[in-house]
Design a protein around this motif. Sequence first.
Motif, PDB file in Angstrom:
ATOM      1  N   HIS A 166       0.769  -1.215   0.025  1.00  0.00           N
ATOM      2  CA  HIS A 166      -0.012   0.294  -0.016  1.00  0.00           C
ATOM      3  C   HIS A 166       0.698   1.242  -0.027  1.00  0.00           C
ATOM      4  O   HIS A 166       2.037   1.347   0.441  1.00  0.00           O
ATOM      5  CB  HIS A 166      -0.919  -0.022   1.381  1.00  0.00           C
ATOM      6  CG  HIS A 166      -1.759  -1.247   1.448  1.00  0.00           C
ATOM      7  ND1 HIS A 166      -1.534  -2.373   1.793  1.00  0.00           N
ATOM      8  CD2 HIS A 166      -2.982  -1.281   1.004  1.00  0.00           C
ATOM      9  CE1 HIS A 166      -2.512  -3.047   1.660  1.00  0.00           C
ATOM     10  NE2 HIS A 166      -3.631  -2.647   1.244  1.00  0.00           N
ATOM     11  N   GLN A 167       0.202   2.428  -0.153  1.00  0.00           N
ATOM     12  CA  GLN A 167       0.936   3.625  -0.083  1.00  0.00           C
ATOM     13  C   GLN A 167      -0.118   4.204   0.763  1.00  0.00           C
ATOM     14  O   GLN A 167      -1.135   4.339   0.721  1.00  0.00           O
ATOM     15  CB  GLN A 167       0.952   4.474  -1.633  1.00  0.00           C
ATOM     16  CG  GLN A 167       1.530   5.755  -1.339  1.00  0.00           C
ATOM     17  CD  GLN A 167       1.695   6.488  -2.706  1.00  0.00           C
ATOM     18  OE1 GLN A 167       2.354   6.062  -3.362  1.00  0.00           O
ATOM     19  NE2 GLN A 167       1.328   7.805  -2.789  1.00  0.00           N
ATOM     20  N   ILE A 168       0.489   4.598   2.021  1.00  0.00           N
ATOM     21  CA  ILE A 168      -0.081   5.447   3.059  1.00  0.00           C
ATOM     22  C   ILE A 168       0.265   6.769   3.139  1.00  0.00           C
ATOM     23  O   ILE A 168       1.669   7.138   3.486  1.00  0.00           O
ATOM     24  CB  ILE A 168       0.201   4.610   4.261  1.00  0.00           C
ATOM     25  CG1 ILE A 168      -0.391   3.221   4.114  1.00  0.00           C
ATOM     26  CG2 ILE A 168      -0.675   5.118   5.605  1.00  0.00           C
ATOM     27  CD1 ILE A 168       0.413   2.380   5.133  1.00  0.00           C
ATOM     28  N   LYS A 189      -3.603   7.591  16.370  1.00  0.00           N
ATOM     29  CA  LYS A 189      -4.901   8.157  15.516  1.00  0.00           C
ATOM     30  C   LYS A 189      -4.475   8.937  14.646  1.00  0.00           C
ATOM     31  O   LYS A 189      -3.719   9.957  14.802  1.00  0.00           O
ATOM     32  CB  LYS A 189      -6.000   8.612  16.744  1.00  0.00           C
ATOM     33  CG  LYS A 189      -6.511   7.456  17.658  1.00  0.00           C
ATOM     34  CD  LYS A 189      -7.654   8.237  18.371  1.00  0.00           C
ATOM     35  CE  LYS A 189      -8.095   7.319  19.419  1.00  0.00           C
ATOM     36  NZ  LYS A 189      -9.347   8.035  20.225  1.00  0.00           N
ATOM     37  N   LEU A 190      -5.190   8.703  13.292  1.00  0.00           N
ATOM     38  CA  LEU A 190      -4.708   9.677  12.485  1.00  0.00           C
ATOM     39  C   LEU A 190      -5.631   9.576  11.151  1.00  0.00           C
ATOM     40  O   LEU A 190      -6.398   8.653  10.864  1.00  0.00           O
ATOM     41  CB  LEU A 190      -3.100   9.204  11.900  1.00  0.00           C
ATOM     42  CG  LEU A 190      -2.882   7.861  11.347  1.00  0.00           C
ATOM     43  CD1 LEU A 190      -3.258   7.625  10.074  1.00  0.00           C
ATOM     44  CD2 LEU A 190      -1.674   7.371  11.884  1.00  0.00           C
ATOM     45  N   ASP A 191      -5.381  10.783  10.205  1.00  0.00           N
ATOM     46  CA  ASP A 191      -6.161  10.735   9.105  1.00  0.00           C
ATOM     47  C   ASP A 191      -5.159  10.579   7.762  1.00  0.00           C
ATOM     48  O   ASP A 191      -4.059  10.917   8.064  1.00  0.00           O
ATOM     49  CB  ASP A 191      -6.925  11.942   8.787  1.00  0.00           C
ATOM     50  CG  ASP A 191      -7.895  12.616   9.641  1.00  0.00           C
ATOM     51  OD1 ASP A 191      -8.582  11.663  10.030  1.00  0.00           O
ATOM     52  OD2 ASP A 191      -8.148  13.764  10.001  1.00  0.00           O
ATOM     53  N   ALA A 192      -5.403   9.374   7.046  1.00  0.00           N
ATOM     54  CA  ALA A 192      -4.459   9.116   5.968  1.00  0.00           C
ATOM     55  C   ALA A 192      -5.406   8.580   4.852  1.00  0.00           C
ATOM     56  O   ALA A 192      -6.464   8.019   4.847  1.00  0.00           O
ATOM     57  CB  ALA A 192      -3.615   7.728   6.445  1.00  0.00           C
ATOM     58  N   LEU A 193      -4.541   8.787   3.824  1.00  0.00           N
ATOM     59  CA  LEU A 193      -5.192   8.386   2.291  1.00  0.00           C
ATOM     60  C   LEU A 193      -4.372   6.969   2.043  1.00  0.00           C
ATOM     61  O   LEU A 193      -2.948   6.915   2.152  1.00  0.00           O
ATOM     62  CB  LEU A 193      -4.774   9.293   1.295  1.00  0.00           C
ATOM     63  CG  LEU A 193      -5.614  10.615   1.159  1.00  0.00           C
ATOM     64  CD1 LEU A 193      -5.004  11.328   0.062  1.00  0.00           C
ATOM     65  CD2 LEU A 193      -6.955  10.379   1.246  1.00  0.00           C
ATOM     66  N   VAL A 194      -4.911   5.883   1.979  1.00  0.00           N
ATOM     67  CA  VAL A 194      -4.448   4.756   1.507  1.00  0.00           C
ATOM     68  C   VAL A 194      -4.897   4.025   0.520  1.00  0.00           C
ATOM     69  O   VAL A 194      -6.060   3.851   0.162  1.00  0.00           O
ATOM     70  CB  VAL A 194      -4.928   3.515   3.003  1.00  0.00           C
ATOM     71  CG1 VAL A 194      -4.247   2.225   2.662  1.00  0.00           C
ATOM     72  CG2 VAL A 194      -4.624   4.144   4.335  1.00  0.00           C
ATOM     73  N   SER A 195      -4.102   3.718  -0.428  1.00  0.00           N
ATOM     74  CA  SER A 195      -4.306   3.047  -1.588  1.00  0.00           C
ATOM     75  C   SER A 195      -3.406   1.881  -1.814  1.00  0.00           C
ATOM     76  O   SER A 195      -2.335   1.773  -1.522  1.00  0.00           O
ATOM     77  CB  SER A 195      -4.053   4.066  -2.927  1.00  0.00           C
ATOM     78  OG  SER A 195      -3.030   4.857  -2.820  1.00  0.00           O
ATOM     79  N   SER A 196      -3.802   1.011  -2.818  1.00  0.00           N
ATOM     80  CA  SER A 196      -2.931  -0.355  -3.058  1.00  0.00           C
ATOM     81  C   SER A 196      -1.782   0.553  -4.051  1.00  0.00           C
ATOM     82  O   SER A 196      -2.086   1.278  -4.648  1.00  0.00           O
ATOM     83  CB  SER A 196      -3.981  -1.337  -3.906  1.00  0.00           C
ATOM     84  OG  SER A 196      -4.932  -1.749  -3.022  1.00  0.00           O
ATOM     85  N   ARG A 197      -0.917  -0.577  -3.978  1.00  0.00           N
ATOM     86  CA  ARG A 197       0.359  -0.160  -4.593  1.00  0.00           C
ATOM     87  C   ARG A 197       0.896  -1.454  -5.418  1.00  0.00           C
ATOM     88  O   ARG A 197       0.943  -2.579  -4.618  1.00  0.00           O
ATOM     89  CB  ARG A 197       1.534   0.402  -3.736  1.00  0.00           C
ATOM     90  CG  ARG A 197       2.775   0.779  -4.417  1.00  0.00           C
ATOM     91  CD  ARG A 197       3.772   1.370  -3.073  1.00  0.00           C
ATOM     92  NE  ARG A 197       4.815   1.491  -3.938  1.00  0.00           N
ATOM     93  CZ  ARG A 197       5.865   0.883  -3.724  1.00  0.00           C
ATOM     94  NH1 ARG A 197       6.008  -0.181  -3.117  1.00  0.00           N
ATOM     95  NH2 ARG A 197       7.066   1.140  -4.599  1.00  0.00           N
ATOM     96  N   THR A 198       0.930  -1.452  -6.686  1.00  0.00           N
ATOM     97  CA  THR A 198       1.564  -2.530  -7.302  1.00  0.00           C
ATOM     98  C   THR A 198       3.033  -2.563  -7.232  1.00  0.00           C
ATOM     99  O   THR A 198       3.657  -1.713  -7.300  1.00  0.00           O
ATOM    100  CB  THR A 198       1.157  -2.386  -8.882  1.00  0.00           C
ATOM    101  OG1 THR A 198      -0.132  -2.167  -8.991  1.00  0.00           O
ATOM    102  CG2 THR A 198       1.429  -3.476  -9.583  1.00  0.00           C
ATOM    103  N   PRO A 199       3.418  -3.939  -6.638  1.00  0.00           N
ATOM    104  CA  PRO A 199       5.036  -3.887  -6.574  1.00  0.00           C
ATOM    105  C   PRO A 199       5.461  -3.785  -7.843  1.00  0.00           C
ATOM    106  O   PRO A 199       5.343  -4.250  -8.738  1.00  0.00           O
ATOM    107  CB  PRO A 199       4.955  -5.554  -6.008  1.00  0.00           C
ATOM    108  CG  PRO A 199       3.543  -5.690  -5.426  1.00  0.00           C
ATOM    109  CD  PRO A 199       2.692  -5.090  -6.178  1.00  0.00           C
ATOM    110  N   VAL A 200       6.761  -3.248  -7.673  1.00  0.00           N
ATOM    111  CA  VAL A 200       7.571  -3.135  -9.068  1.00  0.00           C
ATOM    112  C   VAL A 200       8.347  -4.345  -9.067  1.00  0.00           C
ATOM    113  O   VAL A 200       8.851  -5.062  -8.345  1.00  0.00           O
ATOM    114  CB  VAL A 200       8.560  -2.155  -8.697  1.00  0.00           C
ATOM    115  CG1 VAL A 200       9.596  -1.711  -9.816  1.00  0.00           C
ATOM    116  CG2 VAL A 200       8.009  -0.499  -8.354  1.00  0.00           C
ATOM    117  N   GLU A 201       8.380  -5.024 -10.510  1.00  0.00           N
ATOM    118  CA  GLU A 201       8.852  -6.072 -11.059  1.00  0.00           C
ATOM    119  C   GLU A 201      10.553  -6.052 -10.557  1.00  0.00           C
ATOM    120  O   GLU A 201      10.935  -5.198 -10.987  1.00  0.00           O
ATOM    121  CB  GLU A 201       8.691  -6.447 -12.448  1.00  0.00           C
ATOM    122  CG  GLU A 201       9.108  -7.631 -12.782  1.00  0.00           C
ATOM    123  CD  GLU A 201       8.325  -8.886 -12.430  1.00  0.00           C
ATOM    124  OE1 GLU A 201       8.805 -10.041 -12.231  1.00  0.00           O
ATOM    125  OE2 GLU A 201       7.070  -8.515 -12.523  1.00  0.00           O
TER     126      GLU A 201
END
Length: 79
Positions: free
Chosen positions: A4-6, A25-37
Amino acid sequence: MKTHQIEIQKFKAAANNLQGQIVFKLDALVSSRTPVEGVEPSSLLLMTEQNARVLMALLKTQIAEFDSKKPKSRHGRHG
């Protein structure tokens, strides 16, 4: 392993729990991250300099709280 990218938006609070962990306790944007080959898969934690300074202050406070609960060493500094 999922990666993930947090991105930290704001730290709100920190506390120590009974398992010896620091909880934020925090506010964060969390998105999936594709691993680099060909590169070890890792999650990324991103924050601004200001949030890094807040994190440092929160960590210092929580570590001091851990230290205050430990028995005092007989071999401490003499000054």
